[in-house]
Design an enzyme around this catalytic site. Structure first.
Site, PDB file in Angstrom:
ATOM      1  N   CYS A 122       0.840  -1.197   0.000  1.00 34.84           N
ATOM      2  CA  CYS A 122       0.000   0.000   0.000  1.00 34.84           C
ATOM      3  C   CYS A 122       0.875   1.248   0.000  1.00 34.84           C
ATOM      4  O   CYS A 122       0.615   2.209  -0.733  1.00 34.84           O
ATOM      5  CB  CYS A 122      -0.916  -0.016   1.225  1.00 34.84           C
ATOM      6  N   CYS A 155      -4.699  -2.584   5.807  1.00 34.46           N
ATOM      7  CA  CYS A 155      -4.482  -1.235   5.297  1.00 34.46           C
ATOM      8  C   CYS A 155      -5.648  -0.742   4.450  1.00 34.46           C
ATOM      9  O   CYS A 155      -5.995  -1.352   3.432  1.00 34.46           O
ATOM     10  CB  CYS A 155      -3.191  -1.223   4.468  1.00 34.46           C
TER      11      CYS A 155
END
Length: 365
Positions: A106, A198
């Protein structure tokens, strides 16, 4: 002329204080909120609004913070990109029986690539986030607050991606950040830190994964006796070292997941004896170095908030390193990141491919 900083505004206290500090230093501050997950578009089965609402609550909190600080707020969606670059990898790793860490990807593909490009469109001279880390001349260093240090999750980005990046709270402790937020009457001063996957957030992990991977039950086997002692719900639901919700009913002894046989759909458990959780070396691949340094000895973390373990590095090729531990490490898990440090500097990372003990590859991994 004032330099412009675009700060990633998450709706949490860390990014809020980061924006305040930047404005206090005299920067022209612009806030940018990004949304990377949509439960409906991504086929997540949910029963109520509790799953969806947190994202909008975060956005509303970000708006209120920006109003208090008199900072303009923009919004961008990277839902498709997050699926393509992060979530598909997460699912593919689970299918292989590995334990992925999507936070690193991410950061690599979303926050410090796509987000940074979006910040440039807004006229950014710099990009800033609320990460607990420090950066200097394209090098990454641990945060002052060792309990909150997030360099583990940043270890897969490049020195180029760190250019023109500011971490305004890297020199502060979490209590100091919250105190600043209280003093500035920011609505998020006491807001709980986000947890979970995330940008997806807290979920019942097994129920969440069932949306995307078919349940595939199989035998749980005692690694010592080779006896079948239970039934697992699918290898993707377990990780090395796990000791809760393993699925061995009526067994009061301490037991841990110690291995997986993906081909035969077997989950291995060690009962009482934790020796099966230890190893003394591993091979890491997909190696990324932020630093120009290539030491033969340093320290490594095999999980976030894990202890620093002294290691010897043997460079096998440009993409693989043999990591030998001084002593033994517990629950070193294929798929997880091995992050390398030299004192306070985060050198980079690789992803655990194979695990060894006494020069033999652990067959049950």
């Amino acid at each position: 002329m004032k330099k412009t900083v675009v700060v990633g505004m998450s709706g949490g206290v860390d990014s809020a204080v980061a924006a305040y500090l930047l404005k206090k230093e005299g920067y022209n501050v612009i806030a940018l909120f990004m949304r990377n997950w949509d439960s409906t578009l991504n086929g997540e089965d949910y029963q109520n609004d509790d799953i969806i609402c947190p994202q909008e609550r975060d956005y509303n909190d970000a708006k209120k913070v920006c109003e208090t600080l008199d900072v303009p707020l923009h919004r961008v969606d990277f839902i498709k990109e997050y699926w393509d670059y992060v979530f598909k990898y997460f699912l593919d790793e689970l299918k292989k029986g590995r334990t992925p860490n999507p936070d690193l990807l991410c950061n690599k593909y979303i926050k410090f690539d796509l987000f940074k490009k979006e910040a440039s469109k807004l006229g950014a001279d710099y990009m800033a986030t609320g990460h607990y880390a420090r950066v200097s001349d394209g090098r990454l260093f641990r945060a002052v607050d060792s309990n909150k240090d997030q360099t583990y999750f940043l270890a897969d980005i490049t020195s180029e991606q760190l250019k023109d990046v500011i971490f305004p709270i890297g020199h502060l402790t979490k209590p100091e950040v919250r105190r600043i937020a209280e003093e500035q009457n920011l609505i998020v001063a006491d807001k709980k830190d986000s947890t979970g996957i995330c940008f997806i957030g807290e979920r019942n992990y097994q129920k969440f994964v069932k949306n995307y991977l078919k349940e595939n039950k199989g035998d749980i086997i005692d690694v010592k006796t080779k006896e079948v002692i239970g039934t697992h719900t699918g290898l993707m639901n377990y990780t090395i070292g796990q000791r809760r919700n393993v699925g061995i009913s009526g067994n009061a002894e301490r037991h841990f997941v110690c291995g997986k046989d993906v081909k035969n759909n077997i989950l291995y458990v060690t009962i009482g004896d934790e020796e099966y959780l230890y190893s003394d070396e591993c091979i890491i691949d997909n190696v990324n170095f932020i630093s120009k340094k290539r030491p033969t000895s340093c320290t490594a973390k095999f999980r976030y908030r894990g202890e620093d373990i002294p290691v010897i590095l043997e460079y096998l090729n440009d993409n693989e390193i043999r990591v030998k531990y001084s002593g033994k490490a517990k629950s070193v898990t294929p798929g997880q990141a091995c992050v390398l440090y030299l004192d306070e500097e985060c050198l980079g990372c690789g992803f655990i491919k194979e695990v060894y003990k006494n020069n033999e590859r652990l067959w049950y991994l």
